[in-house]
Design a protein around this motif. Sequence first.
Motif, mmCIF file in Angstrom:
data_model
loop_
_atom_site.group_PDB
_atom_site.id
_atom_site.type_symbol
_atom_site.label_atom_id
_atom_site.label_comp_id
_atom_site.label_asym_id
_atom_site.label_seq_id
_atom_site.Cartn_x
_atom_site.Cartn_y
_atom_site.Cartn_z
ATOM 1 N N ASP A 111 0.966 -1.347 -0.097
ATOM 2 C CA ASP A 111 0.247 -0.208 -0.088
ATOM 3 C C ASP A 111 1.082 0.925 -0.087
ATOM 4 O O ASP A 111 2.574 1.381 0.020
ATOM 5 C CB ASP A 111 -0.934 0.053 1.008
ATOM 6 N N THR A 112 0.376 1.946 -0.180
ATOM 7 C CA THR A 112 1.139 3.760 0.053
ATOM 8 C C THR A 112 0.828 4.238 1.212
ATOM 9 O O THR A 112 0.125 4.264 1.743
ATOM 10 C CB THR A 112 0.427 4.769 -1.644
ATOM 11 N N ASP A 113 1.839 4.148 1.464
ATOM 12 C CA ASP A 113 2.522 5.618 2.706
ATOM 13 C C ASP A 113 2.236 6.631 2.724
ATOM 14 O O ASP A 113 3.229 7.854 2.691
ATOM 15 C CB ASP A 113 3.779 5.219 3.021
ATOM 16 N N TYR A 114 0.663 7.395 2.386
ATOM 17 C CA TYR A 114 0.583 8.867 2.488
ATOM 18 C C TYR A 114 0.082 8.963 3.684
ATOM 19 O O TYR A 114 -0.684 8.453 4.463
ATOM 20 C CB TYR A 114 -0.777 9.206 1.267
ATOM 21 N N SER A 115 0.426 10.652 3.828
ATOM 22 C CA SER A 115 -0.570 10.868 5.165
ATOM 23 C C SER A 115 -2.269 11.979 4.736
ATOM 24 O O SER A 115 -2.322 11.544 3.230
ATOM 25 C CB SER A 115 -0.479 12.223 4.932
ATOM 26 N N TYR A 116 -3.078 11.766 4.959
ATOM 27 C CA TYR A 116 -4.340 12.574 4.729
ATOM 28 C C TYR A 116 -4.164 13.130 3.430
ATOM 29 O O TYR A 116 -4.688 12.995 2.539
ATOM 30 C CB TYR A 116 -5.070 12.551 5.589
ATOM 31 N N SER A 117 -3.342 14.311 3.711
ATOM 32 C CA SER A 117 -3.430 15.209 2.158
ATOM 33 C C SER A 117 -2.428 14.650 0.898
ATOM 34 O O SER A 117 -3.036 15.203 0.005
ATOM 35 C CB SER A 117 -2.955 16.198 2.820
#
Length: 351
Positions: free
Chosen positions: A187-193
């Motif tokens: 999965d992608t390790d993104y923050s909400y923004s």
Amino acid sequence: VVNVVIYGPIKIKAITLTNTNESYCIIDHTSLIFTLFPAYILIISVLGIVFNVFVLMVFCLHKKACMVAEIYLSSLAGADLALVCFLPFWAEYVRNGYDWLFSESLCKLVPAVISMNAFCSIYFLVLISIDRYVALVHPLSLERMRSPFYAKLGCLLVWSLGLVFALPALIYRKLKFEPQSNVTVCDTDYSYSQHLVSEVMTIILSFIVPVSIISFCTVRIIHALRNRLTRGSNTERKEQKATNLILAVLLAFLICWVPFHVSKLLDVLEYVHILRCHIILLINQQVSVYLAFFNSVLNPILYIIVGKNFQKRAKELCTQWGSKRTASFTRLSTHTRLTISNHQLHKLLHR
């Protein structure tokens, strides 16, 4: 609170968090989706590899150089081939209940290639649409743009932009172990923004902008074709035959990819809590992804059925190969006869 809903072969868990009153949907690990879709992906992969390799052989091994539209179509076939070569990894991921069994490098590479394919495919169609628009609407004033050199330059630009578009997957995709379900997800390790910006940019750059250009060009192309058909000359009829394949490929792409991008838009609305978790959203998300994959098989089928120039090239290539085999056989037979004659002469001289 967990609600399990069975919708056809798909069993879905709708989970509501009591402390935040937020809800989200996940596919239950016993759902038939983990049996049906991997088999479908493998079939798509095998057919896609065979068909797209055949298309590239016809375009690249033919003795005649490719025309502008054929350069774009061969690049599109290359992008489709890259996609279907990496789909078996995704099929195995789905079959194992979204448990990634491969390395983190492949976790980055497989989604990156899929993202790159989606981006490059639609922009190759943009180039094709612009080429047909110039050929039919501005055949004299902009004819210089329709050269193989500019076509190759355009393809190189699209491949470069596709690589840039795939960079987030290469950078942010990581393996995460989820103890609740005992699986390792890719999965992608993104923050909400970051996630929100990524999804919105994908929708704008991979859907709204290119589809707007394609729609404008297609409307003008159809209008120009109607005007030319009233004249009924051979040139106009040839242009129409060349354009029929392009319009068929454009229509197939829109049918296969529009649901995917609509699903992405609905995901964004759900992510910002404008829409709530709904079974239909998750089903649409799953079906639209695999419909988009099918486009990589549909394109070469359209080349074979609709493309008159492609059919001609394929026949000429088969004839070319047949002539080479005949010539090789003739040379071999001549060489064999000469060898036998020399051997017999050698015997006569030494009697």
